[in-house]
Design a protein around this motif. Sequence first.
Motif: not given
Length: 159
Positions: A52-69, A34-39, A90-94
């Motif tokens: 990471s490769s576990k977050m990828v949804v296709d051959k082009q390397g797109l990261i799944h938006s669920g990981n960002l959320f 889920n990430g590393t705390i920086k502050e 939540a109100e979210v804009k990607f």
Amino acid sequence: MDEDFIKSEEEDFLNKPDADAVLQKSCLNIDLNNGTIKEQKYGKSSVLLETSSKMVVDKQGLIHSGNLFSSAAYCALLAVNNPNGIVIGAEVKFLAPIELGNEVLFRGETLQEDTKKREVKVEGFVLDIKIFDAMFYIAVFDKHVLSLHITKEMEKKMG
């Protein structure tokens, strides 16, 4: 002699805890994907998501938006920093797609802190480009939400 004094002063300064830093009280057992705390300060936090490769949804390397959320929600909960806080909305804009190899820095700041329902603004950046924008709503309970026995109380009323 003066050099020793200067050196010890510098070492003390470098080892001093940040006056605004807080002790982490929420998300203590969260998966590091889920990430590393920086502050983490009172009402503020930042989390770095390394894709990471576990977050990828296709051959082009797109990261799944669920990981960002998930990483952004983690950042919001850290800004509130209450062990009894949960995301209730939540109100979210990607704003842009993320690809494998990108690092996303999420910054969260509480906008409302004095009620049981908190509002937390979270923005995500790849380099200096804003790629994510959200408002998270966090409910803060007096006790852990699973100790409230909400389901049992509803069953009593229904039965």
